[in-house]
Motif scaffolding. Structure first.
Motif, mmCIF file in Angstrom:
data_model
loop_
_atom_site.group_PDB
_atom_site.id
_atom_site.type_symbol
_atom_site.label_atom_id
_atom_site.label_comp_id
_atom_site.label_asym_id
_atom_site.label_seq_id
_atom_site.Cartn_x
_atom_site.Cartn_y
_atom_site.Cartn_z
ATOM 1 N N VAL A 17 0.902 -1.192 -0.047
ATOM 2 C CA VAL A 17 -0.084 0.049 0.086
ATOM 3 C C VAL A 17 0.880 1.161 -0.059
ATOM 4 C CG1 VAL A 17 -1.805 1.154 1.008
ATOM 5 C CG2 VAL A 17 -1.631 -0.956 1.273
ATOM 6 N N ALA A 18 2.043 1.147 0.856
ATOM 7 C CA ALA A 18 2.945 2.180 0.997
ATOM 8 C C ALA A 18 3.396 2.562 -0.406
ATOM 9 C CB ALA A 18 3.894 1.988 1.960
ATOM 10 N N LYS A 19 3.707 1.665 -1.057
ATOM 11 C CA LYS A 19 4.498 1.506 -2.507
ATOM 12 C C LYS A 19 3.327 2.334 -3.351
ATOM 13 C CE LYS A 19 6.951 -0.850 -5.922
ATOM 14 N NZ LYS A 19 8.425 -0.877 -5.420
ATOM 15 N N TYR A 20 2.049 2.091 -3.327
ATOM 16 C CA TYR A 20 0.971 2.288 -4.350
ATOM 17 C C TYR A 20 0.870 3.895 -4.137
ATOM 18 C CZ TYR A 20 -3.577 2.786 -6.161
ATOM 19 O OH TYR A 20 -4.556 3.050 -6.944
ATOM 20 N N ILE A 21 0.749 4.089 -2.886
ATOM 21 C CA ILE A 21 0.382 5.611 -2.374
ATOM 22 C C ILE A 21 1.514 6.479 -2.724
ATOM 23 C CG2 ILE A 21 -0.334 7.189 -0.478
ATOM 24 C CD1 ILE A 21 -2.450 5.501 -1.365
ATOM 25 N N ALA A 22 2.504 5.963 -2.469
ATOM 26 C CA ALA A 22 3.817 6.999 -2.932
ATOM 27 C C ALA A 22 4.174 7.083 -4.186
ATOM 28 C CB ALA A 22 5.250 6.252 -2.322
ATOM 29 N N THR A 23 3.633 6.081 -4.850
ATOM 30 C CA THR A 23 3.728 6.253 -6.586
ATOM 31 C C THR A 23 2.519 6.938 -7.049
ATOM 32 O OG1 THR A 23 4.788 4.018 -6.703
ATOM 33 C CG2 THR A 23 3.659 4.802 -8.670
ATOM 34 N N SER A 24 1.415 6.507 -6.518
ATOM 35 C CA SER A 24 0.326 7.369 -7.165
ATOM 36 C C SER A 24 0.313 8.858 -6.523
ATOM 37 C CB SER A 24 -0.937 6.939 -6.587
ATOM 38 O OG SER A 24 -1.039 5.437 -6.957
#
Lengths: 419, 419
Positions: B159-166
């Motif tokens: 989730v962290a990777k997804y939110i940082a990327t988004s």
């Protein structure tokens, strides 16, 4: 052939691959040094040309330009600014000529959608109506997929892939939870007037009962009772219901389900919030626990999940724009042509801008099922090739790497011009 | 050592990698045929055990189990159902013993977060208090990252990777648009009580002025005036403002900014809609045009963008759970230990479930900047390793391929049990 400079700018809502088109334009220009000298990018679209706010692309390294291919957003700044009519606002056109003369610009590349094509078409009049030797080419781009003539619009395939993937993934989530918790998931997607993006959600599943169980298209007037029946039926049959709803969902009388009440510079109403609106209706009418998501910018910026086909097409139309310009084809737009469906084959043709500007391509009715809630096989056959292939960006430190440009400004030579 | 069967089930909100833990558990069980016979999965968590609703995992091919590693959601169905106290609801525990006896189940693996750890701890009492020889192991999972003892919770890193990327991607979008259009972008993320996911948005940028320009943590009481000042300052300095806001954002008195008014089975209030609420405040106070997104299930289902570190850890705790069970370590949970920060190294240790259940780990105050609007370097150092590496799923026809399980039900041997 004498050497002159080129102008490139981005306009309208950006996409995950508009910079891939920029990359195509710039790389093609660099490969034609005999004809094209410098490439200047307009800072914030046509505004950059009017205000002489130019970025010297020559100072960017080849690596930086190559990195544009995997960088979302509009690297040079975009704008929502429509050029007025040449007959009533001649001063704007004379200013453009001043700026173009001052910087020896004779090639004009404008990267945008339908509204921006109108601006490009207007700029193309500089040569016919005002005698300035400019070749203006429109580079197509829009997540809305509503440009005419071109089989599809660069930018759309990547949003389609993102929405189809997200719908599939979120469906697995709610399928796990529905026994004791959430029964309905609503995903709101972009697409003000045409349901192309909503339709892409339909690619998530491909068998009976597979999600999404309901697509709410802007093309189909919203009938609350029919929608509720569909939702209830899906929950009863599948245990849950996944809905993809277009931001442009509207009632028979044209009223949007959710209307934020604002308008943008093109006069379009700013939409948003149809997912919570619809979820609320479902809670009220059927009592189901719901979750909802609004993808908004995430969907059109998701370069990490871009369609390889889309990236290649975005790049190709950029390159072809330069070919057209060097051939002196004023007021044209490169367009994607579908040569064959299976195997999918495409090439780039060209279209007169007069047939593109201010036209919206709607979904054919036979792309939507008879009940109005799903896509047909014809639609699936059309959409599927556009999401094929992955083109993951390089990652660094766990995150997608993006182009870092110098964005050095060109020294101004003219007096200030107020818009 | 005699051979007995194992029970595995998923509980609470699912994640992009909970099935990777399932894969770890099942593969490890298959590699211990002398001790573990069949693996039965509970359909919908503990409810599957209580109602004798069991899935015969033995019938799934090795390939199908391997595919769980890249399939989001909970393949066997999850639940939000809390086991009552053994002293007041003894019948439930006796029923569990009946079911476990009927199917010769002596290993119990429960894959969930803090609430589910409580259920697992209760089940572990079967052996101590009721004399049934069961070894119960909790497999940690939660996107909220709020489990104690373990350095991080499997599911969070992705989730962290997804939110940082988004956040990074959407920031490039709004940066392109801000000159003539949208000035503020608000992304709402999960995290009811702890701001771990919101903090992850802070990884998107790493220099002064880089987005996000404001993080609204649940840990920091919402001060409308201070937030508006920050937004205005960012728009003035950068031309735009990107905000990551936690669904748990609340006022000093504990009231949530957006409260949907519903509660789930655990008694938690269902939240959602803080992004439009905050965006509306900004429009009202500062007049800026905004866009907002609510990632909701998209963020925790985004297996396509999973963190490789997270996938590996989720798989590892699944395998370690089996090791603990075979060693007879009842009422334990495998936990991630951070051995070193740079280079990041980790291993799996074990923690007593009594120290895990019903505990929430909050963000340390020194992870949040003094003004309450950003993450600190300490926080960045903690978070960064968790999003490292990509583990893209296989794609087929343009979409992530997911496991297709048979989910064959085990024949019932007992009378119906009503929850």
């Amino acid at each position: 052939m004498a050497q002159h400079n080129a102008f490139y700018a981005q306009s309208g809502g950006v996409t995950a691959v508009i910079n891939a088109s920029a990359c195509g334009v710039i790389e093609a220009c660099r490969q034609a040094p005999d004809q094209i000298g410098k490439v200047y990018a307009g800072h914030n679209g046509i505004i950059g040309a009017l205000t002489e706010d130019l970025i010297d692309v020559t100072q960017e390294s080849d690596d930086a330009i190559a990195a544009l291919r995997h960088t979302p957003g509009g690297a040079f700044g975009s704008c929502r600014y429509k050029l007025k009519d040449i007959d009533t606002h001649r001063a704007q056109y004379e200013r453009l000529i001043e700026v173009f003369k001052a910087h020896d610009i004779r090639y004009f590349f404008y990267n945008g959608g339908g509204d921006s094509a109108d601006t490009c078409l207007k700029v193309s009049q500089l040569s016919e109506k005002l005698g300035y030797p400019l070749t203006a080419i429109h580079v197509p781009k829009t997540v809305d997929n509503d440009l005419p003539i071109t089989d599809n619009s660069p930018g759309f395939g990547s949003v389609a892939k993102y929405i189809a993937t997200s719908t599939r993934e979120a469906s697995l989530d709610i399928a796990s939870m529905c026994a004791t918790s959430t029964k309905v998931f609503v995903l709101e997607v972009m697409g003000r007037h045409a349901g192309w993006i909503a339709a892409a959600g339909g690619l998530a599943g491909d068998g009976p009962g597979e999600p999404p169980h309901l697509i709410v298209f802007p093309e189909i007037p919203f009938n609350r009772q029919a929608v509720m029946e569909r939702v209830q039926q899906s929950v009863q049959q599948n245990g849950y219901c996944v809905i993809v709803v277009s931001e442009g969902a509207r009632y028979e009388d044209g009223t949007f389900l959710a209307d934020a009440g604002n308008t943008d510079a093109f006069g379009h109403r700013q939409l948003g919030g149809v997912a919570p609106t619809l979820a609320g209706m479902i809670k009220q009418d059927l009592g189901y626990k719901y979750h909802w998501a609004v993808a908004d910018y995430l969907q059109r910026a998701a370069r990490h999940l871009a369609s390889k086909t889309d990236v290649e097409q975005a790049y190709a139309v950029g390159r072809e724009a330069v070919t057209l310009a060097l051939a002196g084809k004023n007021a044209m737009m490169p367009a994607i042509r579908r040569i064959s469906q299976a195997p999918y084959q495409w090439d780039v043709i060209s279209a007169p801008l007069s047939q593109v500007a201010n036209q919206e391509k709607f979904m054919p009715r036979d792309f939507i099922s008879e009940n109005g809630f799903a896509i047909t096989q014809t639609c699936r056959d059309y959409l599927s090739p556009l999401i094929q292939g992955e083109d993951f960006p390089p990652f660094e430190n766990g995150l997608p790497k993006v182009a870092k440009l110098k964005l050095a400004k060109v020294e101004r030579k003219l007096p200030v011009f107020t818009l």
